[in-house]
Design an enzyme around this catalytic site. Structure first.
Site, PDB file in Angstrom:
ATOM      1  N   SER A  15       0.824  -1.220   0.000  1.00 49.27           N
ATOM      2  CA  SER A  15       0.000   0.000   0.000  1.00 49.27           C
ATOM      3  C   SER A  15       0.851   1.259   0.000  1.00 49.27           C
ATOM      4  CB  SER A  15      -0.912   0.000   1.228  1.00 49.27           C
ATOM      5  OG  SER A  15      -0.114  -0.023   2.404  1.00 49.27           O
ATOM      6  N   ALA A  18       3.429   2.848  -5.152  1.00 49.57           N
ATOM      7  CA  ALA A  18       3.284   2.022  -6.352  1.00 49.57           C
ATOM      8  C   ALA A  18       1.995   1.211  -6.303  1.00 49.57           C
ATOM      9  CB  ALA A  18       4.494   1.099  -6.492  1.00 49.57           C
ATOM     10  N   ALA A  48       8.735   9.381   3.295  1.00 46.22           N
ATOM     11  CA  ALA A  48       9.515  10.176   2.339  1.00 46.22           C
ATOM     12  C   ALA A  48       9.471  11.653   2.726  1.00 46.22           C
ATOM     13  CB  ALA A  48       8.972   9.976   0.934  1.00 46.22           C
ATOM     14  N   GLU A 117      18.057  18.696  -4.860  1.00 46.80           N
ATOM     15  CA  GLU A 117      18.788  17.641  -4.145  1.00 46.80           C
ATOM     16  C   GLU A 117      20.020  17.258  -4.946  1.00 46.80           C
ATOM     17  OE1 GLU A 117      16.074  14.853  -1.653  1.00 46.80           O
ATOM     18  OE2 GLU A 117      14.980  15.277  -3.476  1.00 46.80           O
ATOM     19  N   HIS A 238      21.881   6.335   2.505  1.00 47.90           N
ATOM     20  CA  HIS A 238      21.621   7.779   2.567  1.00 47.90           C
ATOM     21  C   HIS A 238      22.703   8.406   3.430  1.00 47.90           C
ATOM     22  CE1 HIS A 238      19.725  11.637   3.093  1.00 47.90           C
ATOM     23  NE2 HIS A 238      18.789  11.298   2.216  1.00 47.90           N
ATOM     24  N   ARG A 284      24.508  10.699  -4.154  1.00 48.07           N
ATOM     25  CA  ARG A 284      24.549  10.108  -2.807  1.00 48.07           C
ATOM     26  C   ARG A 284      25.673   9.122  -2.559  1.00 48.07           C
ATOM     27  NH1 ARG A 284      18.339   8.989  -1.694  1.00 48.07           N
ATOM     28  NH2 ARG A 284      17.945  11.214  -1.643  1.00 48.07           N
ATOM     29  N   HIS A 345      19.304   2.758   2.758  1.00 42.20           N
ATOM     30  CA  HIS A 345      18.136   3.590   2.444  1.00 42.20           C
ATOM     31  C   HIS A 345      17.265   3.004   1.338  1.00 42.20           C
ATOM     32  CE1 HIS A 345      15.890   7.310   2.164  1.00 42.20           C
ATOM     33  NE2 HIS A 345      16.257   7.527   0.914  1.00 42.20           N
ATOM     34  N   ARG A 380      20.613   5.485  -7.537  1.00 43.65           N
ATOM     35  CA  ARG A 380      19.387   6.252  -7.804  1.00 43.65           C
ATOM     36  C   ARG A 380      19.594   7.741  -7.542  1.00 43.65           C
ATOM     37  NH1 ARG A 380      14.967   8.016  -4.367  1.00 43.65           N
ATOM     38  NH2 ARG A 380      16.055   7.073  -2.617  1.00 43.65           N
TER      39      ARG A 380
HETATM   40  P1  FAD Z   1       6.465   1.140   0.107  1.00 43.73           P
HETATM   41  O1  FAD Z   1       6.009   2.524   0.167  1.00 43.73           O
HETATM   42  O2  FAD Z   1       7.592   0.757   0.986  1.00 43.73           O
HETATM   43  O3  FAD Z   1       5.236   0.190   0.432  1.00 43.73           O
HETATM   44  C1  FAD Z   1       5.422  -1.185   0.625  1.00 43.73           C
HETATM   45  C2  FAD Z   1       4.109  -1.815   1.018  1.00 43.73           C
HETATM   46  O4  FAD Z   1       4.233  -3.215   0.910  1.00 43.73           O
HETATM   47  C3  FAD Z   1       3.651  -1.549   2.449  1.00 43.73           C
HETATM   48  O5  FAD Z   1       2.282  -1.304   2.421  1.00 43.73           O
HETATM   49  C4  FAD Z   1       3.901  -2.866   3.169  1.00 43.73           C
HETATM   50  O6  FAD Z   1       2.987  -3.133   4.193  1.00 43.73           O
HETATM   51  C5  FAD Z   1       3.653  -3.838   2.030  1.00 43.73           C
HETATM   52  N1  FAD Z   1       4.270  -5.139   2.203  1.00 43.73           N
HETATM   53  C6  FAD Z   1       5.581  -5.453   2.288  1.00 43.73           C
HETATM   54  N2  FAD Z   1       5.716  -6.783   2.429  1.00 43.73           N
HETATM   55  C7  FAD Z   1       4.476  -7.309   2.415  1.00 43.73           C
HETATM   56  C8  FAD Z   1       3.967  -8.621   2.539  1.00 43.73           C
HETATM   57  N3  FAD Z   1       4.740  -9.689   2.722  1.00 43.73           N
HETATM   58  N4  FAD Z   1       2.619  -8.786   2.498  1.00 43.73           N
HETATM   59  C9  FAD Z   1       1.794  -7.738   2.351  1.00 43.73           C
HETATM   60  N5  FAD Z   1       2.223  -6.466   2.230  1.00 43.73           N
HETATM   61  C10 FAD Z   1       3.548  -6.268   2.269  1.00 43.73           C
HETATM   62  N6  FAD Z   1      12.008   8.615  -2.390  1.00 43.73           N
HETATM   63  C11 FAD Z   1      11.774   9.723  -3.118  1.00 43.73           C
HETATM   64  O7  FAD Z   1      11.607   9.653  -4.330  1.00 43.73           O
HETATM   65  N7  FAD Z   1      11.723  10.935  -2.489  1.00 43.73           N
HETATM   66  C12 FAD Z   1      11.901  11.085  -1.157  1.00 43.73           C
HETATM   67  O8  FAD Z   1      11.822  12.185  -0.633  1.00 43.73           O
HETATM   68  C13 FAD Z   1      12.173   9.935  -0.374  1.00 43.73           C
HETATM   69  N8  FAD Z   1      12.397  10.032   0.956  1.00 43.73           N
HETATM   70  C14 FAD Z   1      12.539   8.879   1.682  1.00 43.73           C
HETATM   71  C15 FAD Z   1      12.671   8.975   3.056  1.00 43.73           C
HETATM   72  C16 FAD Z   1      12.740   7.824   3.834  1.00 43.73           C
HETATM   73  C17 FAD Z   1      12.886   7.928   5.320  1.00 43.73           C
HETATM   74  C18 FAD Z   1      12.682   6.565   3.211  1.00 43.73           C
HETATM   75  C19 FAD Z   1      12.735   5.307   4.016  1.00 43.73           C
HETATM   76  C20 FAD Z   1      12.577   6.470   1.826  1.00 43.73           C
HETATM   77  C21 FAD Z   1      12.512   7.620   1.056  1.00 43.73           C
HETATM   78  N9  FAD Z   1      12.395   7.546  -0.329  1.00 43.73           N
HETATM   79  C22 FAD Z   1      12.190   8.689  -1.046  1.00 43.73           C
HETATM   80  C23 FAD Z   1      12.280   6.269  -1.008  1.00 43.73           C
HETATM   81  C24 FAD Z   1      10.788   6.003  -1.281  1.00 43.73           C
HETATM   82  O9  FAD Z   1      10.042   6.473  -0.196  1.00 43.73           O
HETATM   83  C25 FAD Z   1      10.498   4.541  -1.496  1.00 43.73           C
HETATM   84  O10 FAD Z   1      11.391   3.968  -2.378  1.00 43.73           O
HETATM   85  C26 FAD Z   1       9.090   4.394  -2.071  1.00 43.73           C
HETATM   86  O11 FAD Z   1       8.171   5.049  -1.235  1.00 43.73           O
HETATM   87  C27 FAD Z   1       8.717   2.931  -2.203  1.00 43.73           C
HETATM   88  O12 FAD Z   1       7.367   2.858  -2.535  1.00 43.73           O
HETATM   89  P2  FAD Z   1       6.711   1.450  -2.789  1.00 43.73           P
HETATM   90  O13 FAD Z   1       5.288   1.700  -3.133  1.00 43.73           O
HETATM   91  O14 FAD Z   1       7.527   0.669  -3.722  1.00 43.73           O
HETATM   92  O15 FAD Z   1       6.839   0.676  -1.380  1.00 43.73           O
HETATM   93  C1  SIN Z   2      15.637  12.762   1.206  1.00 44.71           C
HETATM   94  O1  SIN Z   2      14.723  13.533   1.485  1.00 44.71           O
HETATM   95  O2  SIN Z   2      16.829  13.012   1.398  1.00 44.71           O
HETATM   96  C2  SIN Z   2      15.299  11.438   0.590  1.00 44.71           C
HETATM   97  C3  SIN Z   2      15.103  11.608  -0.843  1.00 44.71           C
HETATM   98  C4  SIN Z   2      15.182  10.297  -1.564  1.00 44.71           C
HETATM   99  O3  SIN Z   2      15.487   9.263  -0.982  1.00 44.71           O
HETATM  100  O4  SIN Z   2      14.958  10.317  -2.776  1.00 44.71           O
END
Ligand code: FAD
Ligand code: SIN
Length: 536
Positions: A15, A18, A48, A117, A238, A284, A345, A380
């Site tokens: 959730s 993506a 994020a 950034e 990070h 990075r 990260h 990335r």
């Molecule tokens: P996620 O958002 O991680 O969602 C994963 C989902 O999968 C969750 O709902 C989880 O419950 C579910 N899941 C996992 N395993 C299972 C399972 N076995 N069964 C059921 N559900 C499961 N990126 C940027 O582009 N800009 C930013 O500013 C940025 N800042 C960041 C700051 C932090 C602190 C972090 C940690 C990351 C940051 N990133 C940033 C990276 C970015 O947030 C992530 O790469 C991105 O949000 C991933 O999205 P996603 O939908 O792939 O997965």
């Molecule tokens: C950050 O805010 O520094 C995270 C940005 C990212 O992971 O893309």
């Protein structure tokens, strides 16, 4: 025991940005079940800070964003995937705004503030102060609920279901088994198309910016099912997390350096100019390695990020969450530099997909951090991850629609069979193995690697994998056990990919590189059937 069978058109695992982007689109033409292993809002996405990179600035262009992404990616990006992501990005961001996302505004013709950034030649990061992820989650969760998506929280996907296991000749993925962690029951979910959107695997490392859900489950499940995976040696660290024993590696956004933050060592020297002419705004991998090197050279515990010259009013306005969190830990960013260290990260590699988000297994799509679309290559570019999740979540929905239209009715799926498993009684084994994996990955497979350290990690992980498998088959599944099993599998994949790459490139930096090995293309861990169509 399985007491519930669900049948839908589309099954989404995850959730975050993506999974939700997919679900919002897919719900327009079919039924959607979306599983989240904890609460629906607990994801990397929600944490994020910096924002979403997209071309909106008056001086900016698609070519510049593509160029910056390719440069950061160290020659391993798949250019077509980068082009698609960059050119479709602004439309996807505008759609988020139309759905109600409240990004930080300003008086520019675009109407929204763009921050900057590392590695970006232009200001191009749309953000909601320093809580961008929360705003994106809020918006997409609302849209998905309004679109009729069925949410299953606390449902932990255990394993993908393959038609071949049900007697069919095809490798088609037809669903997944999931543990309801509240009741302890295992349910089956059957669908015409399954979308992996399970995010990253930061918890493989001792120090990570990621929340507890990031245990690489989707990557491990897809690999076990036979999907090809690639580029897992490229783990992004990070550069700046708050250094404090209770801060759980709280992220200090790169946007702070984008707005002028200076990295200093304990003696107060601004050291980045000694490492790279782009200084604090180098990509990075460069900044994290420079900090690592400076800490080792001086024997310091942390570096320091100095924002005192930016002034309190600016900091509070642009970074309210970071400012107040630091204050709660006793650091006033407006008064003194704050202690920072690198932490794991982001996983740049993942489950191989094509431009339509198809994996190498029919019926299985992947989007977001779990996928390897080729956008990130060896490193990335900041804020390209939310962008990729938006673009490929959307693309996956178009693809899934086509798959659903052609799909035969999925075959009947048997209930989960626990065999002779008994309730777990040795939680200490899980904890011990979990700690050991995270420590050894940090120490042997971290920012700087050597052949020797990788070989050591591999030997330890091979041993642990045997113990973990034994435990998995002997006891009824619970969340800790499932996560440990996946963590171990992902750790082994990271090491296997790292051992294949003998050169230093992007995020993979090895002291064993003598410079006389030829540059290496993508490291592909072949699945079943062996992929032929995934060039990079
Ligand atoms: P996620 O958002 O991680 O969602 C994963 C989902 O999968 C969750 O709902 C989880 O419950 C579910 N899941 C996992 N395993 C299972 C399972 N076995 N069964 C059921 N559900 C499961 N990126 C940027 O582009 N800009 C930013 O500013 C940025 N800042 C960041 C700051 C932090 C602190 C972090 C940690 C990351 C940051 N990133 C940033 C990276 C970015 O947030 C992530 O790469 C991105 O949000 C991933 O999205 P996603 O939908 O792939 O997965
Ligand atoms: C950050 O805010 O520094 C995270 C940005 C990212 O992971 O893309």
């Amino acid at each position: 025991m399985s007491d519930m069978r669900h049948q839908v058109d589309y099954l989404v695992l995850g959730s975050g940005i993506a999974g939700l982007s997919f679900a919002v689109q897919a719900a327009r033409h079919g039924s959607v079940a979306l599983l989240a292993k904890r609460s629906r809002s607990e994801s990397n996405t929600a944490y994020a800070q910096g924002g979403i990179a997209a071309v909106f600035g008056p001086q900016d262009s698609f070519d510049q964003h593509i160029h910056d992404t390719l440069v950061a990616g160290g020659g391993l990006c798949r250019e077509e995937a980068v082009r698609v992501t960059v050119t479709e990005g602004p439309t996807r961001v505008r759609e988020l705004i139309e759905l109600g996302a409240e990004f930080t505004r300003d008086a520019s013709p675009f109407g929204y503030h763009l921050t900057r950034e590392g590695g970006h030649s232009q200001r191009r990061v749309v953000h909601a102060a320093d809580l961008t992820g929360m705003e994106v989650e809020r918006t997409l969760l609302g849209a998905a609920a309004a679109a009729g998506v069925q949410f299953f929280e606390d449902h932990h996907a255990i394993e993908l279901i393959l038609a071949s296991k049900l007697g069919a000749s095809s490798e088609r993925v037809v669903g997944a088994y999931a543990l309801d962690t509240r009741s302890g029951h295992v349910h089956s979910f059957v669908a015409k198309a399954v979308v992996l959107a399970t995010g990253g695997a930061g918890k493989v490392y001792l120090y990570t910016t990621n929340p507890d859900v990031a245990t690489g489950d989707g990557l491990a499940m897809a690999h076990r099912a036979g999907a090809a995976v690639a580029n897992l040696e490229f783990i992004q660290f990070h550069p700046t997390c708050l250094y404090h024993p209770e801060a759980k590696n709280f992220l200090i956004s790169e946007a702070l350096r984008g707005e002028g933050g200076i990295l200093r060592n304990k003696a107060g020297e601004a050291f980045m100019e000694r490492y790279d002419s782009r200084k604090e705004l180098a990509p990075r991998d460069v900044v994290a390695r420079s900090i690592d090197s400076e800490l080792k050279r001086r024997g310091d515990d942390s570096a320091f990020l100095d924002m005192t010259h930016l002034g309190k009013a600016f900091l509070v306005e642009h970074f309210p969450h970071i400012y107040t969190t630091c204050l709660a830990f006793g650091f006033d960013m407006a008064v003194a530099a704050i202690p920072v260290v690198p932490a794991a990260h982001y996983v740049c590699g993942g489950v191989c997909t094509d431009l339509q988000a198809r994996t190498t297994l029919p019926g299985l799509l992947a989007a977001g951090e779990v996928a390897c679309t080729g956008v990130h290559g060896a490193n990335r570019l900041a804020s390209n991850s939310l962008l990729e999740g938006l673009v490929f979540g959307h693309r996956a929905a178009d693809t899934a629609r086509g798959i659903a239209a052609e799909s035969p009715r999925p075959p009947p799926v048997p209930d989960w069979d626990p065999g002779g498993a008994v309730p777990p009684d040795e939680g200490v084994i899980v904890k011990q193995n979990w700690d050991e994996i995270r420590h050894l990955m940090w120490n042997y497979v971290g920012i700087v690697r050597t052949d020797k350290r990788l070989a050591r990690a591999q030997r330890r992980l091979d041993n642990l994998a045997g113990e973990i498998q034994e435990y998995y088959w002997g006891y009824l599944v619970d969340r800790d056990m499932l996560e440990l099993r996946n963590l171990a599998e992902v750790a082994r994949l990271i090491v296997a990919c790292a051992q294949e790459r003998k050169e230093s490139r992007g995020l993979h930096y090895t002291l064993s590189w003598t410079g006389d090995v030829p540059p290496r293309d993508t490291v592909l861990v072949r699945g079943r059937p062996a992929p032929s169509a995934w060039p990079r």
